[in-house]
Motif scaffolding. Structure first.
Motif, short mmCIF file in Angstrom:
data_model
loop_
_atom_site.label_atom_id
_atom_site.label_comp_id
_atom_site.label_asym_id
_atom_site.label_seq_id
_atom_site.Cartn_x
_atom_site.Cartn_y
_atom_site.Cartn_z
N PHE B 142 0.82 -1.21 0.00
CA PHE B 142 0.00 0.00 0.00
C PHE B 142 0.85 1.26 0.00
CE2 PHE B 142 -4.32 -1.45 1.90
CZ PHE B 142 -4.39 -2.42 0.93
N GLU B 146 -3.62 4.26 -1.48
CA GLU B 146 -4.34 3.09 -0.97
C GLU B 146 -4.67 3.27 0.51
OE1 GLU B 146 -1.64 2.78 -2.84
OE2 GLU B 146 -2.17 1.53 -4.56
N ALA B 471 -6.88 1.05 -4.84
CA ALA B 471 -7.52 2.25 -4.33
C ALA B 471 -8.88 2.45 -4.98
CB ALA B 471 -6.63 3.47 -4.56
#
Lengths: 157, 500
Positions: B142, B146, B471
């Motif tokens: 991430f 995200e 995302a």
């Protein structure tokens, strides 16, 4: 309940406007290196302001609906609530002057005697044991000092 | 096989005599905290944080986690015997638990609740053991966009799923973020929202907020409602356990369904309360003995209790893997992590495996020991409630003040605690949900940093939150959940129109 709802939303609205003013002062746009510091609070205060306006509008529209007349604090309940809130505030005020432990002794003692109407023997015993044992635990064993107040720093205990 | 090895290492940590002792102390304290009015898992853990300063982090997390399990078990006692739910997710069990106690079977009702809790715990812990490491591995990839979309998803779950008024939930959340922003801006170093005053420069500490909102606020409410502590005596006999075990065989499907609903809902923030209601509603709708519900049907205890504990346990998964707590109590434990100098997030699995796996193993140990302790000593814990309020109340307030002060050694925090207490009282009465406000206060800095970093990456274009595939997926789900109240409102209008 409706009135309380509106008053609460108005207070929150006021705080929201204050926050928005400060975030505009900080700058809420785009700087050379990214969003300015006020960017995030600005959006949040915008949400608060719009949300509060909706809540107020909804509450006004609810006028006359069943249950809207219900009191925020039911009749007769205000006294017991204040009886808890005021001594607690009193303890904090006392803490500023004589430290948390002595304040707690007075607070626990007064509350037990005044509200609980216990016998003096039990009142004195408990209001001594509880702060003393926490004093030994935190100040002596854990070495986490609690506030001593003005008096405590003078005496230096 | 990695997981098995790690789990064994975790048990090695959790079963150290010192840690085991800490776990038992935590469980007993947790059950008492769950039983007492005005104290729940969240502020119970918050008050205990100063005690953890002197412990190594492994023991500290075991203590707090065990308090959490204990409080989950203990909350049921008040719901069943006194018809007073100690926690919001213990409301659903009063529907059938209290009538059953009224019918002269308080022991059976309690046993059913404890064992259902245990089943829910087993499901939640299995998920924690096997799914959390995978999720953490995944979360390592991430970036800021995200991370920010996970946060958006978290808070839209609160708006869309919990609370009576979505708008008020939104206001409360925004306020949490505003409080988190008070003080020094972490990116630019500028002072924000302090209005030139010194006390505001330090910002708001969320542990103080927990103690005020959930501790004092709850006490004020309890006083207002007036304490009528006339419940049933709790006596657990072998016969009760035998009967419940038989019933469990008959209602295996109920228990499994409840647990699955629990772990699924609990995984999302704020899920425990809806999970218990959903499980109850689902069980009632699918049962052949519908008219028995509300009169003390044992399945009406099994379903919500298994769901509540399953949700409580799985709330730890996002906390330990993503650094996003799934419940207020998990939020406090997360705050503890930060105080002990650990950085929550997926890296924790790599950097501190003994800590993470010690926690997971102690979840097994704690929930197993918890059910034994509470079955053996339920009458003693129920007796705690008979302790006179005029003695308990000032002591609880005093301990709350110690907890609030010890976090930062600041006198102003005790004042904030009182202030938060009054705010919590008013908010609770006016249906502003406090859990998202608290979570926003904890995660505020992290969310804002993620957002600003992403915007710097994209040079100001908000489209960055919709471009990376992970995302994008998270954002779409978040938007659907966020607008769910509006969608269902429109749907309701449309179907009403069709009928007329």
């Amino acid at each position: 309940m409706r009135k309380a709802d509106i008053i609460c939303a108005l207070i929150l609205l006021g705080i929201g406007i204050l926050i928005m003013a400060d975030s505009i002062r900080l700058g809420c746009g785009w700087a050379m290196n990214g969003p300015r510091p006020g960017f995030h609070p600005f959006i949040m205060s915008l949400i608060v302001i719009i949300g509060c306006l909706i809540v107020i509008a909804q509450a006004i529209a609810r006028k006359g609906v069943a249950g809207s007349k219900k009191l925020f604090i039911p009749k007769g309940a205000i006294k017991p609530v204040l009886r808890v809130v005021i001594p607690a505030i009193g303890m904090v005020i006392l803490t500023e002057y004589i430290g948390l432990y002595v304040a707690a002794m007075i607070y626990i003692g007064v509350y037990m005697k005044w509200i609980g109407r216990y016998r003096w023997r039990l009142v004195i015993l408990l209001s001594l044991i509880v702060p003393l044992s926490t004093y030994i635990l935190f100040d002596k064993l854990f070495l986490v000092p609690m506030p001593r107040g003005i008096l405590g720093t003078m005496v230096g205990f | 096989m990695d997981i098995i090895n790690n789990l064994l290492m975790g048990f090695h940590v959790a079963l150290l005599p010192y840690n085991l002792l800490i776990a038992m102390v935590g469980l007993v304290l947790g059950i008492i905290i769950g039983v007492l009015p005005g104290l729940g898992g969240a502020n119970g853990c918050a008050i205990l944080i100063p005690f953890t300063f002197v412990m190594p982090p492994n023991a500290a997390i075991i203590l707090l986690a065990c308090v959490y399990w204990g409080a989950l078990y203990g909350g049921a006692i008040t719901s069943i015997l006194f018809n007073i739910p100690g926690e919001p997710w213990a409301v659903a069990v009063t529907f059938d638990g209290y009538p059953m106690a009224k019918n002269g079977m308080p022991g059976k009702a309690l046993t059913a609740s404890f064992l259902a809790h245990f089943i829910g715990a087993v499901f939640g812990t299995i998920l924690l053991t096997f799914f959390a490491p995978i999720l953490a591995e995944f979360a390592l990839k991430f970036g800021p966009p995200e991370t920010f979309s996970v946060m958006v998803l978290t808070f839209s779950a609160f708006v869309g799923l919990g609370g009576k008024s979505p708008i008020k939930t939104l206001i409360a959340t925004a306020f949490g973020f505003i409080m988190a922003a008070v003080g020094i801006d972490i990116v630019s170093g500028q002072l924000r929202l302090t209005f030139g005053t010194v006390p505001l420069m330090g910002g708001f500490n969320f542990i103080v907020a927990v103690i005020g909102l959930f501790g004092l606020g709850e006490i004020f409410l309890t006083v207002e409602e007036g304490l009528r502590m006339d419940g049933f005596a709790a006596k657990l006999r072998w016969k009760d356990i035998k009967e419940v075990l038989q019933a469990m065989r008959k209602y295996t499907k109920t228990l499994v369904m409840g647990s699955i609903i629990g772990v699924w809902m609990g995984f999302k923030p704020g899920g425990a309360t809806p999970a218990s209601f959903m499980a109850y509603g689902f069980e009632k709708a699918s049962s052949k003995e519908k008219e028995e519900f509300g009169k003390g049907h044992i399945a009406g205890i099994f379903a919500p209790e298994a769901a509540a504990h399953g949700a409580g346990t799985s709330a730890m998964i996002p906390m330990i893997t993503l650094g996003i707590p799934g419940s207020p109590t998990a939020a406090v434990i997360l705050g503890g992590l930060m105080i002990w100098g650990l950085t929550p997030g997926p890296m924790l699995f790599k950097e501190k495996p003994d800590f993470v796996w010690g926690l997971i193993a102690s979840t097994w140990v704690g929930n197993f020991a918890g059910v034994l302790i509470i079955l053996a000593f339920a009458p003693f814990f129920a007796a705690v409630l008979r302790a006179p309020f005029a003695i308990l109340m000032p002591i609880i307030v005093f301990v709350c003040a110690i907890g609030a002060y010890a976090v930062n050694n600041r006198m102003i925090d005790i004042w904030y605690m009182i202030l938060f207490g009054i705010v919590g009282y008013a908010f609770k009465k006016l249906d502003y949900t406090m859990a998202p406000m608290l979570l926003a206060l904890v995660l505020g800095d992290m969310a804002e940093t993620a957002m600003r970093q992403s915007l710097i990456m994209s040079q100001g274009s908000p489209l960055i939150f919709f471009r990376p595939p992970i995302a994008l997926a998270l954002m779409i789900v978040a938007l659907i959940i966020f607008f769910w109240p509006a969608i269902s409102w429109v749907k309701g209008k449309l179907s009403a129109k069709k009928k007329t």
